[in-house]
Design an enzyme around this catalytic site. Structure first.
Site, PDB file in Angstrom:
ATOM      1  CG  HIS A 104      -1.897  -1.052   1.302  1.00  0.00           C
ATOM      2  ND1 HIS A 104      -3.095  -0.984   0.640  1.00  0.00           N
ATOM      3  CD2 HIS A 104      -1.890  -2.249   1.930  1.00  0.00           C
ATOM      4  CE1 HIS A 104      -3.785  -2.077   0.868  1.00  0.00           C
ATOM      5  NE2 HIS A 104      -3.073  -2.870   1.652  1.00  0.00           N
ATOM      6  CB  ALA A 146      11.000 -21.461  10.111  1.00  0.00           C
ATOM      7  CE  LYS A 152      18.207  -4.175   1.884  1.00  0.00           C
ATOM      8  NZ  LYS A 152      17.449  -3.044   1.555  1.00  0.00           N
TER       9      LYS A 152
END
Length: 179
Positions: A104, A146, A152
């Site tokens: 957003h 996990a 990046k």
């Protein structure tokens, strides 16, 4: 009666293979399970690969997948392809993983900010509850630990973990089946 059952199972096999053309490695009973929720009940209806009924796949038309890759096959995944996602062959995505290709606008939450697509190479494993952010490129033969936040690019032949996700060591060549 046996001939009728054989004809029905042959028709079911043909139908499931037609509905899920890139899911040739999955057994028929697995495809039938996903078919019930996805195509009959309409959960992730427009997605042309099997998706778990607790996962969400948005903008599947902007997502390309390779062989033996099915984003959202694990439970509780969020796959948002607004700006595009490109998955290579043999991409394994754990439960609760988020692939978010667009965010957003920080000053107007009703607008979306365009971004480069997420690109994920061949033979990649993304561990449970990890998040891959817009524009990230993950190379071939990579394992993401996990709960990682991939913000990046991650080079090929790497093991990467953390928030933010960073390469911690080199990964040996992939020894499984090549697709």
């Amino acid at each position: 009666m046996l001939k009728l059952a054989a004809k029905i199972s042959e028709l079911l096999l043909f139908w499931l293979r037609w509905v899920y053309p890139k899911a040739e490695i999955y057994p028929t009973y697995v495809l039938a399970y996903y078919f019930i929720f996805q195509k009959l009940l309409g959960i992730n209806f427009l997605t042309p690969w099997p998706v778990h009924f607790t996962s969400r796949c948005l903008y599947p038309q902007n997502i390309t997948i390779g062989l033996n890759s099915a984003p959202g096959l694990s439970p509780n995944c969020y796959i948002q392809g607004r700006s595009g996602i490109k998955l290579g062959n043999n991409v394994l995505i754990g439960p609760g993983v988020g692939l978010i290709s667009s965010n957003h606008d920080i000053n107007d939450y009703s607008k979306w900010v365009g971004a480069n697509p997420i690109e994920i190479g061949n033979n990649v494993w993304i561990g449970m509850n990890s998040v891959v952010l817009p524009g990230v490129k993950i190379g071939d033969n990579v394992a993401i630990g996990a709960n990682s936040v991939v913000s990046k690019n991650i080079p090929s032949n790497s093991i990467a973990v953390g928030a933010p996700c960073v390469k911690i060591k080199d990964k040996a060549p992939y020894k499984g089946k090549q697709y």
